[in-house]
Motif scaffolding. Structure first.
Motif, PDB file in Angstrom:
ATOM      1  N   LEU A  66       0.827  -1.197   0.000  1.00 24.80           N
ATOM      2  CA  LEU A  66       0.000   0.000   0.000  1.00 24.80           C
ATOM      3  C   LEU A  66       0.870   1.259   0.000  1.00 24.80           C
ATOM      4  CD1 LEU A  66      -2.517  -1.042   2.795  1.00 24.80           C
ATOM      5  CD2 LEU A  66      -2.987  -0.970   0.337  1.00 24.80           C
ATOM      6  N   PRO A  67       0.479   2.290  -0.740  1.00 26.97           N
ATOM      7  CA  PRO A  67       1.234   3.552  -0.680  1.00 26.97           C
ATOM      8  C   PRO A  67       1.340   4.089   0.745  1.00 26.97           C
ATOM      9  CG  PRO A  67      -0.361   3.600  -2.479  1.00 26.97           C
ATOM     10  CD  PRO A  67      -0.641   2.355  -1.694  1.00 26.97           C
ATOM     11  N   GLU A  68       0.286   3.882   1.536  1.00 34.12           N
ATOM     12  CA  GLU A  68       0.300   4.372   2.917  1.00 34.12           C
ATOM     13  C   GLU A  68       1.364   3.665   3.759  1.00 34.12           C
ATOM     14  OE1 GLU A  68      -3.801   4.854   1.170  1.00 34.12           O
ATOM     15  OE2 GLU A  68      -2.297   3.248   1.262  1.00 34.12           O
ATOM     16  N   LEU A  69       1.586   2.369   3.486  1.00 25.61           N
ATOM     17  CA  LEU A  69       2.630   1.643   4.206  1.00 25.61           C
ATOM     18  C   LEU A  69       4.009   2.129   3.779  1.00 25.61           C
ATOM     19  CD1 LEU A  69       3.792  -0.471   6.064  1.00 25.61           C
ATOM     20  CD2 LEU A  69       3.398  -2.196   4.278  1.00 25.61           C
ATOM     21  N   ARG A  70       4.214   2.270   2.481  1.00 27.36           N
ATOM     22  CA  ARG A  70       5.512   2.751   2.016  1.00 27.36           C
ATOM     23  C   ARG A  70       5.798   4.150   2.572  1.00 27.36           C
ATOM     24  NH1 ARG A  70       3.407   1.073  -2.894  1.00 27.36           N
ATOM     25  NH2 ARG A  70       3.585   3.180  -3.761  1.00 27.36           N
ATOM     26  N   GLN A  71       4.764   4.986   2.664  1.00 21.25           N
ATOM     27  CA  GLN A  71       4.967   6.331   3.210  1.00 21.25           C
ATOM     28  C   GLN A  71       5.292   6.275   4.698  1.00 21.25           C
ATOM     29  OE1 GLN A  71       4.876   9.280   1.188  1.00 21.25           O
ATOM     30  NE2 GLN A  71       6.083   9.797   3.012  1.00 21.25           N
ATOM     31  N   PRO A  94       7.966  -3.025   0.889  1.00 18.68           N
ATOM     32  CA  PRO A  94       7.598  -3.861   2.032  1.00 18.68           C
ATOM     33  C   PRO A  94       7.896  -5.333   1.726  1.00 18.68           C
ATOM     34  CG  PRO A  94       5.805  -2.378   1.395  1.00 18.68           C
ATOM     35  CD  PRO A  94       6.803  -2.360   0.280  1.00 18.68           C
ATOM     36  N   VAL A  95       8.316  -6.064   2.758  1.00 17.30           N
ATOM     37  CA  VAL A  95       8.667  -7.478   2.578  1.00 17.30           C
ATOM     38  C   VAL A  95       8.145  -8.281   3.767  1.00 17.30           C
ATOM     39  CG1 VAL A  95      10.738  -6.967   1.214  1.00 17.30           C
ATOM     40  CG2 VAL A  95      10.922  -7.179   3.701  1.00 17.30           C
ATOM     41  N   ASN A  96       8.125  -9.595   3.585  1.00 16.71           N
ATOM     42  CA  ASN A  96       7.637 -10.494   4.628  1.00 16.71           C
ATOM     43  C   ASN A  96       8.758 -10.861   5.603  1.00 16.71           C
ATOM     44  OD1 ASN A  96       4.891 -10.786   3.744  1.00 16.71           O
ATOM     45  ND2 ASN A  96       5.689 -11.901   1.996  1.00 16.71           N
ATOM     46  N   VAL A 235      19.128  -1.365   2.784  1.00 13.97           N
ATOM     47  CA  VAL A 235      19.017  -1.744   4.194  1.00 13.97           C
ATOM     48  C   VAL A 235      17.782  -2.605   4.383  1.00 13.97           C
ATOM     49  CG1 VAL A 235      20.235   0.306   5.011  1.00 13.97           C
ATOM     50  CG2 VAL A 235      17.733   0.347   4.824  1.00 13.97           C
ATOM     51  N   PHE A 236      17.836  -3.448   5.409  1.00 13.62           N
ATOM     52  CA  PHE A 236      16.753  -4.380   5.727  1.00 13.62           C
ATOM     53  C   PHE A 236      16.329  -4.137   7.172  1.00 13.62           C
ATOM     54  CE2 PHE A 236      19.217  -6.043   2.326  1.00 13.62           C
ATOM     55  CZ  PHE A 236      18.370  -6.789   1.523  1.00 13.62           C
ATOM     56  N   HIS A 237      15.042  -3.877   7.369  1.00 11.60           N
ATOM     57  CA  HIS A 237      14.502  -3.642   8.702  1.00 11.60           C
ATOM     58  C   HIS A 237      13.244  -4.481   8.892  1.00 11.60           C
ATOM     59  CE1 HIS A 237      16.860  -0.236  10.375  1.00 11.60           C
ATOM     60  NE2 HIS A 237      17.131  -0.007   9.082  1.00 11.60           N
ATOM     61  N   SER A 238      12.887  -4.681  10.159  1.00  9.52           N
ATOM     62  CA  SER A 238      11.786  -5.581  10.477  1.00  9.52           C
ATOM     63  C   SER A 238      11.048  -5.107  11.716  1.00  9.52           C
ATOM     64  CB  SER A 238      12.343  -6.996  10.696  1.00  9.52           C
ATOM     65  OG  SER A 238      11.377  -7.846  11.274  1.00  9.52           O
ATOM     66  N   LEU A 239       9.783  -5.505  11.838  1.00  6.27           N
ATOM     67  CA  LEU A 239       9.019  -5.263  13.055  1.00  6.27           C
ATOM     68  C   LEU A 239       9.183  -6.388  14.071  1.00  6.27           C
ATOM     69  CD1 LEU A 239       5.700  -3.875  11.527  1.00  6.27           C
ATOM     70  CD2 LEU A 239       7.465  -2.576  12.757  1.00  6.27           C
ATOM     71  N   SER A 240       9.868  -7.447  13.711  1.00  7.69           N
ATOM     72  CA  SER A 240       9.953  -8.624  14.581  1.00  7.69           C
ATOM     73  C   SER A 240      10.567  -8.282  15.930  1.00  7.69           C
ATOM     74  CB  SER A 240      10.770  -9.727  13.906  1.00  7.69           C
ATOM     75  OG  SER A 240      10.125 -10.201  12.754  1.00  7.69           O
ATOM     76  N   LYS A 241      11.743  -7.666  15.924  1.00 10.22           N
ATOM     77  CA  LYS A 241      12.428  -7.344  17.168  1.00 10.22           C
ATOM     78  C   LYS A 241      11.967  -5.992  17.714  1.00 10.22           C
ATOM     79  CE  LYS A 241      15.089 -10.804  15.697  1.00 10.22           C
ATOM     80  NZ  LYS A 241      14.789 -11.596  14.491  1.00 10.22           N
ATOM     81  N   ARG A 242      11.869  -5.006  16.848  1.00  9.47           N
ATOM     82  CA  ARG A 242      11.486  -3.654  17.261  1.00  9.47           C
ATOM     83  C   ARG A 242      10.153  -3.640  17.984  1.00  9.47           C
ATOM     84  NH1 ARG A 242       7.880   0.058  15.213  1.00  9.47           N
ATOM     85  NH2 ARG A 242       8.416   2.283  15.431  1.00  9.47           N
ATOM     86  N   SER A 243       9.180  -4.387  17.466  1.00  6.45           N
ATOM     87  CA  SER A 243       7.809  -4.299  17.960  1.00  6.45           C
ATOM     88  C   SER A 243       7.268  -5.619  18.505  1.00  6.45           C
ATOM     89  CB  SER A 243       6.888  -3.801  16.835  1.00  6.45           C
ATOM     90  OG  SER A 243       7.289  -2.526  16.373  1.00  6.45           O
ATOM     91  N   LEU A 248       4.097 -11.575  12.543  1.00  5.73           N
ATOM     92  CA  LEU A 248       3.463 -10.730  11.525  1.00  5.73           C
ATOM     93  C   LEU A 248       4.181 -10.849  10.198  1.00  5.73           C
ATOM     94  CD1 LEU A 248       1.112  -8.629  11.309  1.00  5.73           C
ATOM     95  CD2 LEU A 248       2.847  -6.854  11.612  1.00  5.73           C
ATOM     96  N   ARG A 249       5.459 -11.216  10.235  1.00  8.69           N
ATOM     97  CA  ARG A 249       6.301 -11.306   9.044  1.00  8.69           C
ATOM     98  C   ARG A 249       6.224 -10.010   8.248  1.00  8.69           C
ATOM     99  NH1 ARG A 249       9.255 -12.901  10.821  1.00  8.69           N
ATOM    100  NH2 ARG A 249      10.480 -13.525   9.009  1.00  8.69           N
ATOM    101  N   SER A 250       6.712  -8.950   8.861  1.00  9.76           N
ATOM    102  CA  SER A 250       6.627  -7.645   8.230  1.00  9.76           C
ATOM    103  C   SER A 250       7.942  -6.892   8.388  1.00  9.76           C
ATOM    104  CB  SER A 250       5.489  -6.820   8.860  1.00  9.76           C
ATOM    105  OG  SER A 250       5.435  -5.532   8.279  1.00  9.76           O
ATOM    106  N   GLY A 251       8.462  -6.449   7.267  1.00  8.81           N
ATOM    107  CA  GLY A 251       9.670  -5.643   7.254  1.00  8.81           C
ATOM    108  C   GLY A 251       9.724  -4.846   5.969  1.00  8.81           C
ATOM    109  N   PHE A 252      10.905  -4.334   5.658  1.00  9.13           N
ATOM    110  CA  PHE A 252      11.051  -3.599   4.407  1.00  9.13           C
ATOM    111  C   PHE A 252      12.501  -3.605   3.960  1.00  9.13           C
ATOM    112  CE2 PHE A 252      11.674  -0.202   7.584  1.00  9.13           C
ATOM    113  CZ  PHE A 252      12.828   0.405   7.120  1.00  9.13           C
TER     114      PHE A 252
END
Length: 393
Positions: A66-71, A94-96, A235-243, A248-252
């Motif tokens: 979604l554009p909103e996620l990328r933003q 966005p990536v899994n 760069v590769f980032h994720s919500l796994s550790k941060r949040s 959820l398998r969500s990163g970018f």
């Protein structure tokens, strides 16, 4: 079958299961320091977004998200790393989770006809190696020792290696060492990438768990050099550790827009788009820092407690960032891990399982990785039992 599959090493936890094979059952409650899976509760507001959007299961997601996620991701990058701008349409995908993305990116990037070299820290996250082998590349392991600050000594890499390098993996904060690269070091690597024409893939998924100082990022180093196109850098980032959202398998992936647009084409065929309701939950997570600060404080408390227990019996110190300890062991790492499991029902990961032996030396020997992911009382209990074992050795 792809013959390169035969080159893959067993995963560290397969080796750990073999090490513990036929150990007698323990009457003590198990404590696990072996797997880096966050155990803190997932944010309630993120769970609420998921519950409210289950109807979106009937929709196919777009590969580019979604554009909103990328933003939301672009805005977070600008805030966190003090960037001037990030183009959400060209410089963010966005990536899994980072694991999937690190593997896929390597397949898309490597030109196997050129006999590519892929440089990576040693010890390392095993996906770097597996992705390299299946992509037709040759891994080059750069030892991370105490002498080099637990990060690779890039000055020791010869020009003949740099010339053949197509991809450099860095991990900052490091898994398992917790060591970080400074902005000066990152800028030096960017200059090397320009000189020898390779891509830097910076795995930064532990960047939001730190003691005092927020680690620098690769895009931050680019911006300070005036490289707002982030050329040759991703760069590769994720919500796994941060949040605390590993499920959820969500990163970018973010960075060089030219590279990422070609990677997007690969992903379109790969069929790995993030579900829409996961994207909405991710927007909520990237837009909030309060839960991240709370999470960080919990890790700081656990590090202080565990180090207070083990500091005088084990060669161990707090990492720059991340949630791992990387102590030296009083006996060899495999024997220590097996005895700790057998006598105290505490699980740690032998350091040699995360490293490769090069020129007769394995930088993981006589170290173990301890993931302080459980609740405080469990971490304290595990540390007390480890201390008791060490005192008996």
């Amino acid at each position: 079958m792809n013959p390169d599959l035969e080159q893959l090493h067993p995963y560290p936890f397969e080796k750990l299961a073999t090490l513990f094979n036929k150990l007698p059952a323990s009457d003590k409650t198990p404590v696990s320091f072996s797997i880096g899976e966050p155990q803190h509760p997932a944010p309630e507001f993120v769970q609420q977004v998921l519950r409210e959007n289950t109807a979106l299961l009937s929709r196919y997601p777009a590969t580019n998200g979604l554009p909103e996620l990328r933003q939301a991701i672009a805005d977070w990058l600008v805030r966190r790393f003090k960037l001037t701008t990030v183009d959400q349409d060209r410089q963010v995908i966005p990536v899994n989770g980072t694991r999937e993305a690190l593997f896929a990116f390597t397949q898309a990037l490597l030109d196997r006809q050129r006999r590519p070299l892929v440089l990576m820290p040693n010890p390392f996250y095993q996906i770097y190696e597996g992705a390299t082998l299946l992509g037709g590349g040759e891994p080059v392991y750069l030892p991370c020792t105490s002498a080099s600050g637990l990060q690779p000594d890039f000055d020791a890499v010869g020009e003949d290696v740099w010339i053949r390098t197509q991809l450099l993996f860095i991990c900052t904060p490091g898994n398992p060492t917790g060591a970080t690269l400074s902005k000066a070091q990152l800028k030096a690597l960017i200059q090397l990438a320009d000189k020898y024409d390779f891509v830097i893939a910076s795995d930064e998924c532990y960047s939001e768990i730190y003691q005092d100082r927020a680690p620098a990022g690769l895009l931050q180093a680019c911006a300070e050099m005036g490289r707002h196109d982030y050329r040759r850098c991703v760069v590769f980032h994720s919500l796994s550790k941060r949040s605390n959202l590993p499920g959820l398998r969500s990163g970018f992936v973010a960075g060089d827009g030219e590279i990422l647009q070609r990677f997007l084409r690969y992903r379109t065929y790969h069929g790995c788009a993030m579900p829409v309701h996961h994207q909405l939950a991710s927007i909520a997570a990237w837009n909030d820092e309060t839960h991240v600060e709370t999470n960080r404080a919990l890790y700081v408390e656990k590090f202080r407690a565990v180090l207070d227990i083990l500091g005088d019996v084990l060669k161990v110190s707090a990492p720059d960032a991340g949630f791992y300890l990387w102590p030296r062991t009083p006996i060899d790492d495999e024997s220590f891990a097996r005895q700790l499991k057998a006598e105290e029902n505490v699980t740690v990961l032998p350091g040699r399982y995360l490293s490769r032996t090069v020129n007769g030396r394995n930088p993981g020997n006589n170290r173990v990785r301890m993931a302080l992911v459980a609740e405080l009382d469990q971490c304290v209990e595990g540390a007390e039992r480890m201390r008791a074992l060490i005192k008996r050795l």
